[in-house]
Design a protein around this motif. Structure first.
Motif, PDB file in Angstrom:
ATOM      1  N   ILE A 226      73.461  44.344  49.995  1.00  0.00           N
ATOM      2  CA  ILE A 226      74.685  44.240  50.494  1.00  0.00           C
ATOM      3  C   ILE A 226      75.100  44.453  51.834  1.00  0.00           C
ATOM      4  O   ILE A 226      76.099  43.802  52.420  1.00  0.00           O
ATOM      5  CB  ILE A 226      75.684  44.483  49.277  1.00  0.00           C
ATOM      6  CG1 ILE A 226      75.337  43.686  47.835  1.00  0.00           C
ATOM      7  CG2 ILE A 226      76.979  44.196  49.329  1.00  0.00           C
ATOM      8  CD1 ILE A 226      75.849  44.106  46.758  1.00  0.00           C
ATOM      9  N   ARG A 227      74.975  45.747  51.945  1.00  0.00           N
ATOM     10  CA  ARG A 227      75.288  46.203  53.353  1.00  0.00           C
ATOM     11  C   ARG A 227      74.932  45.555  54.495  1.00  0.00           C
ATOM     12  O   ARG A 227      73.619  45.233  54.596  1.00  0.00           O
ATOM     13  CB  ARG A 227      75.432  47.850  53.261  1.00  0.00           C
ATOM     14  CG  ARG A 227      76.461  48.589  52.471  1.00  0.00           C
ATOM     15  CD  ARG A 227      76.231  50.008  52.681  1.00  0.00           C
ATOM     16  NE  ARG A 227      77.271  50.699  52.281  1.00  0.00           N
ATOM     17  CZ  ARG A 227      77.686  52.303  52.335  1.00  0.00           C
ATOM     18  NH1 ARG A 227      76.711  52.874  52.509  1.00  0.00           N
ATOM     19  NH2 ARG A 227      78.658  52.554  51.933  1.00  0.00           N
ATOM     20  N   ARG A 228      76.042  45.394  55.516  1.00  0.00           N
ATOM     21  CA  ARG A 228      75.405  45.062  56.714  1.00  0.00           C
ATOM     22  C   ARG A 228      74.852  46.081  57.548  1.00  0.00           C
ATOM     23  O   ARG A 228      74.956  47.394  57.479  1.00  0.00           O
ATOM     24  CB  ARG A 228      76.558  44.429  57.452  1.00  0.00           C
ATOM     25  CG  ARG A 228      77.205  43.137  56.966  1.00  0.00           C
ATOM     26  CD  ARG A 228      78.649  42.915  57.875  1.00  0.00           C
ATOM     27  NE  ARG A 228      79.176  41.655  57.283  1.00  0.00           N
ATOM     28  CZ  ARG A 228      78.995  40.385  57.230  1.00  0.00           C
ATOM     29  NH1 ARG A 228      77.833  40.117  58.133  1.00  0.00           N
ATOM     30  NH2 ARG A 228      79.432  39.448  56.730  1.00  0.00           N
ATOM     31  N   SER A 229      73.948  45.435  58.579  1.00  0.00           N
ATOM     32  CA  SER A 229      72.950  46.476  59.244  1.00  0.00           C
ATOM     33  C   SER A 229      72.932  45.773  60.375  1.00  0.00           C
ATOM     34  O   SER A 229      72.906  44.630  60.711  1.00  0.00           O
ATOM     35  CB  SER A 229      71.683  47.019  58.699  1.00  0.00           C
ATOM     36  OG  SER A 229      70.838  45.707  58.263  1.00  0.00           O
TER      37      SER A 229
ATOM     38  N   LEU B 143      73.198  43.009  70.050  1.00  0.00           N
ATOM     39  CA  LEU B 143      73.100  43.316  68.676  1.00  0.00           C
ATOM     40  C   LEU B 143      74.219  42.753  67.797  1.00  0.00           C
ATOM     41  O   LEU B 143      75.326  42.397  68.386  1.00  0.00           O
ATOM     42  CB  LEU B 143      73.420  44.818  68.488  1.00  0.00           C
ATOM     43  CG  LEU B 143      72.564  45.871  69.429  1.00  0.00           C
ATOM     44  CD1 LEU B 143      72.782  47.223  69.104  1.00  0.00           C
ATOM     45  CD2 LEU B 143      70.901  45.621  68.902  1.00  0.00           C
ATOM     46  N   VAL B 144      73.886  42.354  66.640  1.00  0.00           N
ATOM     47  CA  VAL B 144      74.995  41.750  65.663  1.00  0.00           C
ATOM     48  C   VAL B 144      74.684  42.397  64.243  1.00  0.00           C
ATOM     49  O   VAL B 144      73.478  43.044  63.973  1.00  0.00           O
ATOM     50  CB  VAL B 144      74.606  40.495  65.645  1.00  0.00           C
ATOM     51  CG1 VAL B 144      73.355  39.890  65.209  1.00  0.00           C
ATOM     52  CG2 VAL B 144      75.823  39.840  64.996  1.00  0.00           C
ATOM     53  N   CYS B 145      75.869  42.505  63.552  1.00  0.00           N
ATOM     54  CA  CYS B 145      75.690  43.061  62.013  1.00  0.00           C
ATOM     55  C   CYS B 145      75.516  41.979  60.979  1.00  0.00           C
ATOM     56  O   CYS B 145      76.497  41.164  60.990  1.00  0.00           O
ATOM     57  CB  CYS B 145      76.993  44.148  61.813  1.00  0.00           C
ATOM     58  SG  CYS B 145      76.816  45.513  62.890  1.00  0.00           S
ATOM     59  N   LEU B 146      74.477  42.079  60.528  1.00  0.00           N
ATOM     60  CA  LEU B 146      74.131  41.259  59.299  1.00  0.00           C
ATOM     61  C   LEU B 146      73.529  41.686  58.171  1.00  0.00           C
ATOM     62  O   LEU B 146      73.202  43.030  58.348  1.00  0.00           O
ATOM     63  CB  LEU B 146      73.336  40.185  59.829  1.00  0.00           C
ATOM     64  CG  LEU B 146      73.644  39.248  61.057  1.00  0.00           C
ATOM     65  CD1 LEU B 146      72.582  38.248  61.772  1.00  0.00           C
ATOM     66  CD2 LEU B 146      74.870  38.351  60.792  1.00  0.00           C
ATOM     67  N   ARG B 147      73.121  40.878  57.052  1.00  0.00           N
ATOM     68  CA  ARG B 147      72.498  41.673  56.034  1.00  0.00           C
ATOM     69  C   ARG B 147      71.060  41.012  56.065  1.00  0.00           C
ATOM     70  O   ARG B 147      70.917  40.004  56.533  1.00  0.00           O
ATOM     71  CB  ARG B 147      73.262  41.013  54.640  1.00  0.00           C
ATOM     72  CG  ARG B 147      74.633  41.441  54.528  1.00  0.00           C
ATOM     73  CD  ARG B 147      74.984  41.159  52.892  1.00  0.00           C
ATOM     74  NE  ARG B 147      76.626  41.568  52.883  1.00  0.00           N
ATOM     75  CZ  ARG B 147      77.388  40.768  52.708  1.00  0.00           C
ATOM     76  NH1 ARG B 147      77.319  39.400  53.136  1.00  0.00           N
ATOM     77  NH2 ARG B 147      78.649  41.257  52.404  1.00  0.00           N
ATOM     78  N   PRO B 148      70.099  41.782  55.455  1.00  0.00           N
ATOM     79  CA  PRO B 148      70.284  43.155  54.982  1.00  0.00           C
ATOM     80  C   PRO B 148      69.502  44.347  55.889  1.00  0.00           C
ATOM     81  O   PRO B 148      68.932  44.037  56.940  1.00  0.00           O
ATOM     82  CB  PRO B 148      69.430  43.120  53.571  1.00  0.00           C
ATOM     83  CG  PRO B 148      68.470  42.118  53.882  1.00  0.00           C
ATOM     84  CD  PRO B 148      69.054  41.171  54.900  1.00  0.00           C
TER      85      PRO B 148
ATOM     86  N   GLY C 109      67.950  48.042  57.715  1.00  0.00           N
ATOM     87  CA  GLY C 109      67.988  48.360  58.983  1.00  0.00           C
ATOM     88  C   GLY C 109      69.238  49.400  59.302  1.00  0.00           C
ATOM     89  O   GLY C 109      69.880  50.278  58.332  1.00  0.00           O
ATOM     90  N   TYR C 110      69.589  49.698  60.504  1.00  0.00           N
ATOM     91  CA  TYR C 110      70.475  50.620  61.069  1.00  0.00           C
ATOM     92  C   TYR C 110      71.724  50.392  60.646  1.00  0.00           C
ATOM     93  O   TYR C 110      72.115  49.075  60.601  1.00  0.00           O
ATOM     94  CB  TYR C 110      70.508  50.706  62.719  1.00  0.00           C
ATOM     95  CG  TYR C 110      69.100  51.645  63.296  1.00  0.00           C
ATOM     96  CD1 TYR C 110      69.323  53.118  63.244  1.00  0.00           C
ATOM     97  CD2 TYR C 110      68.138  50.870  63.508  1.00  0.00           C
ATOM     98  CE1 TYR C 110      68.197  53.644  63.853  1.00  0.00           C
ATOM     99  CE2 TYR C 110      67.034  51.565  64.143  1.00  0.00           C
ATOM    100  CZ  TYR C 110      67.211  52.910  64.440  1.00  0.00           C
ATOM    101  OH  TYR C 110      66.009  53.502  65.014  1.00  0.00           O
ATOM    102  N   SER C 111      72.748  51.409  60.180  1.00  0.00           N
ATOM    103  CA  SER C 111      74.027  51.211  59.616  1.00  0.00           C
ATOM    104  C   SER C 111      74.849  50.882  61.193  1.00  0.00           C
ATOM    105  O   SER C 111      74.523  51.339  62.039  1.00  0.00           O
ATOM    106  CB  SER C 111      74.603  52.274  59.114  1.00  0.00           C
ATOM    107  OG  SER C 111      75.848  52.025  58.790  1.00  0.00           O
TER     108      SER C 111
END
Length: 213
Positions: free
Chosen positions: A155-158, A176-181, A183-185
């Motif tokens: 659920i959390r983006r990484s 960089l972009v924040c997507l699921r699932p 990896g790095y927070s």
């Protein structure tokens, strides 16, 4: 207070209903109790001494107040209202003990106690509901629910690659972009910026960097 002295002297867990008592009296009672017994042995049940209690005077917010004023005591609810709604809601208000009168037949006599008591069906329903509500109340913020821990990774983006990155490239913020699932927070982005990619990374792929670069 002689009765309080006598009961406290037995050093046993004791339940006291608060009907007709104000906070000044309750504070005096606790102070007297502590001279003889452990405060851990004492429990107050919020109680309105009316038979039955009109539903608009049940005053379940008193449970919250008692918990705030006497944080070391167990706080519960002694119910004199008709039906079992007040007792159920008392659990949600924080009551740890519920006292409800019980009868085999509400029409056994004209006694007021029979009318405000729970019969077999109501008591079974109340016990079932209290157990369900207690389970749903959980342990507060002190512990993450197990089901959420299992779901967190999905659920959390990484942080993942926003474009294809070649091995040896220095990682920039726009890469960089924040997507699921996985990896790095997102709050670890500063650990990645300026690092060299360890391998070719495709768009959307997990970031792998040389932490010593």
């Amino acid at each position: 207070m002689q009765l309080i002295d006598e009961v406290a002297s037995y050093q046993k867990p004791t339940i006291i209903s608060t009907g007709l008592a104000d906070l000044e009296l309750l504070r005096s009672l606790v102070a007297r109790w502590e001279q003889i017994s452990s405060i851990k042995n004492l429990c107050f049940l919020h109680c309105v001494s009316s038979y039955p209690v009109p539903e608009h005077q049940v005053n379940l917010r008193a449970i919250h107040d008692l918990k705030a004023v006497f944080p070391d005591l167990t706080i519960g609810y002694s119910d004199h209202s008709l039906g079992i709604d007040a007792a159920r809601l008392a659990v949600m208000a924080g009551a740890q003990i519920i006292e409800k009168h019980f009868t085999l037949d509400k029409n056994y006599s004209d006694s007021r106690d029979h009318q405000l008591s729970a019969d077999c069906a109501e008591m079974s329903e109340l016990v079932r509901d209290v157990r369900h509500m207690d389970a749903m109340l959980g342990e507060g913020l002190s512990k993450r629910p197990e089901c959420e821990s299992v779901a967190a990774l999905a659920i959390r983006r990484s942080i993942v690659a926003a474009r294809n990155i070649k091995r040896g490239d220095l990682i920039r913020e726009e890469d960089l972009v924040c997507l699921r699932p996985g990896g790095y927070s997102p709050d670890e982005i500063n650990q990645l910026l300026g690092k060299k990619a360890l391998e070719n990374i495709i768009e959307g792929g997990s970031i792998k960097v040389d932490v010593d670069s």
